[in-house]
Design a protein around this motif. Structure first.
Motif, PDB file in Angstrom:
ATOM      1  N   GLN A   1       6.794   6.189 -10.251  1.00 21.79           N
ATOM      2  CA  GLN A   1       5.898   5.594 -11.246  1.00 21.79           C
ATOM      3  C   GLN A   1       5.964   4.066 -11.189  1.00 21.79           C
ATOM      4  OE1 GLN A   1       3.587   7.348 -12.634  1.00 21.79           O
ATOM      5  NE2 GLN A   1       4.510   9.168 -11.729  1.00 21.79           N
ATOM      6  N   ASP A   2       7.171   3.520 -11.030  1.00 19.39           N
ATOM      7  CA  ASP A   2       7.316   2.067 -10.878  1.00 19.39           C
ATOM      8  C   ASP A   2       6.616   1.592  -9.609  1.00 19.39           C
ATOM      9  OD1 ASP A   2       8.808   1.926 -13.190  1.00 19.39           O
ATOM     10  OD2 ASP A   2      10.742   1.931 -12.145  1.00 19.39           O
ATOM     11  N   TYR A   3       6.789   2.330  -8.535  1.00 17.33           N
ATOM     12  CA  TYR A   3       6.164   1.994  -7.255  1.00 17.33           C
ATOM     13  C   TYR A   3       4.639   1.997  -7.378  1.00 17.33           C
ATOM     14  CZ  TYR A   3       5.052   2.420  -2.255  1.00 17.33           C
ATOM     15  OH  TYR A   3       4.550   2.236  -0.999  1.00 17.33           O
ATOM     16  N   ARG A   4       4.099   2.974  -8.073  1.00 16.14           N
ATOM     17  CA  ARG A   4       2.642   3.055  -8.283  1.00 16.14           C
ATOM     18  C   ARG A   4       2.117   1.820  -9.007  1.00 16.14           C
ATOM     19  NH1 ARG A   4       0.660   8.594 -10.686  1.00 16.14           N
ATOM     20  NH2 ARG A   4      -1.258   7.418 -10.564  1.00 16.14           N
ATOM     21  N   LYS A   5       2.879   1.323  -9.952  1.00 12.08           N
ATOM     22  CA  LYS A   5       2.451   0.139 -10.710  1.00 12.08           C
ATOM     23  C   LYS A   5       2.432  -1.123  -9.846  1.00 12.08           C
ATOM     24  CE  LYS A   5       4.208   1.982 -15.040  1.00 12.08           C
ATOM     25  NZ  LYS A   5       5.292   1.900 -16.035  1.00 12.08           N
ATOM     26  N   GLN A   6       3.247  -1.139  -8.792  1.00 14.91           N
ATOM     27  CA  GLN A   6       3.387  -2.332  -7.956  1.00 14.91           C
ATOM     28  C   GLN A   6       2.507  -2.320  -6.712  1.00 14.91           C
ATOM     29  OE1 GLN A   6       7.546  -2.316  -7.080  1.00 14.91           O
ATOM     30  NE2 GLN A   6       8.145  -2.593  -9.210  1.00 14.91           N
ATOM     31  N   THR A   7       1.857  -1.205  -6.416  1.00 17.08           N
ATOM     32  CA  THR A   7       1.097  -1.090  -5.165  1.00 17.08           C
ATOM     33  C   THR A   7      -0.293  -0.517  -5.418  1.00 17.08           C
ATOM     34  OG1 THR A   7       2.017   1.121  -4.813  1.00 17.08           O
ATOM     35  CG2 THR A   7       3.153  -0.725  -3.750  1.00 17.08           C
ATOM     36  N   ARG A   8      -1.114  -0.567  -4.382  1.00 18.16           N
ATOM     37  CA  ARG A   8      -2.433   0.063  -4.385  1.00 18.16           C
ATOM     38  C   ARG A   8      -2.401   1.246  -3.427  1.00 18.16           C
ATOM     39  NH1 ARG A   8      -4.161  -1.595  -8.931  1.00 18.16           N
ATOM     40  NH2 ARG A   8      -4.571  -3.791  -9.069  1.00 18.16           N
ATOM     41  N   ARG A   9      -3.351   2.141  -3.572  1.00 19.67           N
ATOM     42  CA  ARG A   9      -3.385   3.322  -2.704  1.00 19.67           C
ATOM     43  C   ARG A   9      -3.821   2.991  -1.287  1.00 19.67           C
ATOM     44  NH1 ARG A   9      -5.993   7.518  -6.933  1.00 19.67           N
ATOM     45  NH2 ARG A   9      -4.014   8.332  -7.716  1.00 19.67           N
TER      46      ARG A   9
ATOM     47  N   LEU B   1       0.837  -1.205   0.000  1.00 18.45           N
ATOM     48  CA  LEU B   1       0.000   0.000   0.000  1.00 18.45           C
ATOM     49  C   LEU B   1       0.869   1.251   0.000  1.00 18.45           C
ATOM     50  CD1 LEU B   1      -2.692  -0.878   2.696  1.00 18.45           C
ATOM     51  CD2 LEU B   1      -3.002  -0.787   0.223  1.00 18.45           C
ATOM     52  N   ARG B   2       0.452   2.258  -0.770  1.00 15.02           N
ATOM     53  CA  ARG B   2       1.188   3.520  -0.771  1.00 15.02           C
ATOM     54  C   ARG B   2       0.795   4.406   0.404  1.00 15.02           C
ATOM     55  NH1 ARG B   2      -0.202   2.958  -6.224  1.00 15.02           N
ATOM     56  NH2 ARG B   2      -1.644   4.709  -6.260  1.00 15.02           N
ATOM     57  N   HIS B   3      -0.382   4.208   0.968  1.00 14.72           N
ATOM     58  CA  HIS B   3      -0.866   5.066   2.047  1.00 14.72           C
ATOM     59  C   HIS B   3      -1.479   4.247   3.179  1.00 14.72           C
ATOM     60  CE1 HIS B   3      -0.182   8.434  -0.638  1.00 14.72           C
ATOM     61  NE2 HIS B   3      -0.752   7.708  -1.578  1.00 14.72           N
TER      62      HIS B   3
ATOM     63  N   PHE C   1      -4.920  -4.990  -3.247  1.00 15.62           N
ATOM     64  CA  PHE C   1      -5.440  -5.706  -4.419  1.00 15.62           C
ATOM     65  C   PHE C   1      -6.685  -5.054  -5.026  1.00 15.62           C
ATOM     66  CE2 PHE C   1      -3.729  -8.807  -1.332  1.00 15.62           C
ATOM     67  CZ  PHE C   1      -2.533  -9.085  -1.981  1.00 15.62           C
ATOM     68  N   VAL C   2      -7.165  -3.915  -4.490  1.00 13.81           N
ATOM     69  CA  VAL C   2      -8.397  -3.304  -4.987  1.00 13.81           C
ATOM     70  C   VAL C   2      -8.160  -1.871  -5.467  1.00 13.81           C
ATOM     71  CG1 VAL C   2     -10.762  -2.638  -4.426  1.00 13.81           C
ATOM     72  CG2 VAL C   2      -9.791  -4.740  -3.474  1.00 13.81           C
ATOM     73  N   TYR C   3      -7.751  -0.975  -4.554  1.00 16.03           N
ATOM     74  CA  TYR C   3      -7.615   0.458  -4.880  1.00 16.03           C
ATOM     75  C   TYR C   3      -6.400   1.026  -4.189  1.00 16.03           C
ATOM     76  CZ  TYR C   3      -8.447   5.468  -5.049  1.00 16.03           C
ATOM     77  OH  TYR C   3      -8.307   6.810  -5.249  1.00 16.03           O
TER      78      TYR C   3
END
Length: 164
Positions: free
Chosen positions: A150-158, A94-96, A162-164
């Motif tokens: 940008q790479d990190y965004r592709k590998q994680t969800r907000r 998760l990014r957040h 697995f959903v958002y």
């Protein structure tokens, strides 16, 4: 004082919006529950257990995320000296995660108080404030870390694995 580090230039007033929304929602929750307004009846034990479970998991997630960030955690959206993009712990998924935990804890409080009104207003006010804050943070991170973010965004969800 450490948590207030960094400049508020890139914050976009998101900290004030979040704190205002949180204060409003918690005040409403306590007042409405005290007067029995917007509260569902019955199921006190079930609702209380579900609420407490959400609170404990949410706070564990939030504080786990804060401790993982360590000195990089601030209330303001800012890049600190020698800032690195954290990808370990819960940040692998998760990014957040701190916001995920806060949202879960807030839902838990509303469940424990059996307040459908609080859940409704929370969804209408606090959730948009969190989503605004996330947009602000991601713009700052994308500007500073560029391709790495940008790479990190592709590998994680907000917020939701697995959903958002």
């Amino acid at each position: 004082k450490r948590y207030a580090g960094g400049s508020s230039d890139s914050d976009g007033a998101s900290c004030k919006i979040l704190l205002g929304s949180m204060g409003f929602n918690l005040s409403l929750l306590y007042v409405a529950s005290a007067f029995g307004v917007g509260v569902w009846q019955g199921t006190e034990l079930t609702s209380g257990i579900a609420g407490l479970t959400c609170i404990v998991i949410g706070l564990a997630l939030r504080y786990g995320a804060i401790f993982t960030l360590g000195e990089r955690f601030t209330w303001r959206v800012s890049i600190l000296e020698s800032h690195q993009l954290i990808r370990r712990g819960i940040y692998r998924y998760l990014r957040h995660p701190s916001y995920t935990g806060g949202l879960l804890a807030f839902i838990g409080v509303a469940l424990a108080f059996r307040s459908w009104l609080s859940l409704l207003l929370f969804t209408l006010t606090y959730l948009p404030a969190i989503l605004h804050r996330i947009r602000v943070e991601e713009q700052v991170l994308a500007g500073y870390f560029a391709e790495e973010f940008q790479d990190y965004r592709k590998q994680t969800r907000r917020l939701i694995p697995f959903v958002y």
